[in-house]
Design an enzyme around this catalytic site. Structure first.
Site, mmCIF file in Angstrom:
data_model
loop_
_atom_site.group_PDB
_atom_site.id
_atom_site.type_symbol
_atom_site.label_atom_id
_atom_site.label_comp_id
_atom_site.label_asym_id
_atom_site.label_seq_id
_atom_site.Cartn_x
_atom_site.Cartn_y
_atom_site.Cartn_z
ATOM 1 C CG ASP A 208 -1.499 1.148 1.555
ATOM 2 O OD1 ASP A 208 -2.437 1.619 0.607
ATOM 3 O OD2 ASP A 208 -1.282 1.929 2.446
ATOM 4 C CG ASP B 151 -1.629 7.699 0.651
ATOM 5 O OD1 ASP B 151 -0.775 8.741 0.485
ATOM 6 O OD2 ASP B 151 -2.481 7.592 -0.100
#
Length: 218
Positions: A11, A13
């Site tokens: 991922d 953020d």
């Protein structure tokens, strides 16, 4: 020692990029711009990792979908106005380089838009380290498994040879839906207990411990 994973998917953020606070503030400011009650920090941070429309739907329940385009526009305005102030978590470049040197394929699966991810990658000069990326505006949003399924198809890897790493329950549910093992990090958006519910291989509290585990177990 044989490698366990061919493909490692991160991922963005809250996992590699220290942007959780900016996302929350931008969502709250966008709501204020439209005269709406801003979501709490807890509600706004919960939706990190989702595509923008899904995030707005959860952060501001009951809002007329006709307002989503304007709200999204104001969110992007506030986010990009301050995005230059945000950078990678300490230790991320060294961790990624070590994994590249071990010949893992590296990828990103994110709730960001293609424009948002490309600009972030360019800002931190990370384009060369990633072999593949998927964004929420070009495929299904998390926790739908499509992002991981497309990346596995791209590299010809099997679920058991693919590792997903993220800071939210959406990331871990994405991995579960795709049949892949996952690692959770607690320095991003979601709390420790909510991540444990998905039985990750590791719950890392900082990049250093994540880095050390990957070198030993990935």
């Amino acid at each position: 020692m044989p490698q366990r994973f061919d493909l490692i998917v991160f991922d963005w953020d809250g996992t590699l990029f220290d942007s959780t606070a900016l996302i929350v503030k931008s969502m709250q400011a966008a709501a204020v711009d439209l005269g709406l009650e801003p979501p709490s920090r807890e509600r706004a941070s919960y939706v990190i990792g989702m595509g923008l429309v899904e995030a707005l739907r959860h952060a501001l329940p009951g809002l007329d979908p006709a307002h989503y385009p304007k709200l999204g526009e104001r969110y992007r305005h506030h986010y990009f106005a301050s995005a230059h102030e945000v950078t990678l978590f300490d230790g991320v470049p060294a961790m990624l380089q070590d994994l590249k040197d071990r010949h893992h394929w590296l990828a990103v699966a994110t709730g960001k838009s293609r424009r948002g991810l490309d600009e972030a990658l360019e800002a931190v000069e990370m384009q060369r380290l990633f072999d593949g990326t998927r964004t929420a505006d070009e495929t299904a949003s998390k926790p739908h498994p499509q992002m991981l399924l497309e990346l596995m198809r791209q590299f010809g890897t099997e679920p058991e040879r693919t590792l997903m790493i993220g800071d939210t329950s959406h990331d871990l549910e994405l991995a579960r839906n795709a049949g892949c093992p996952a690692v959770a990090v607690t320095y991003g958006a979601h709390a420790h207990d909510s991540l444990l519910a998905y039985d990750p291989l590791l719950v890392a509290h900082d990049v250093a411990s994540l880095h050390a585990w990957l070198l030993q177990h990935a």
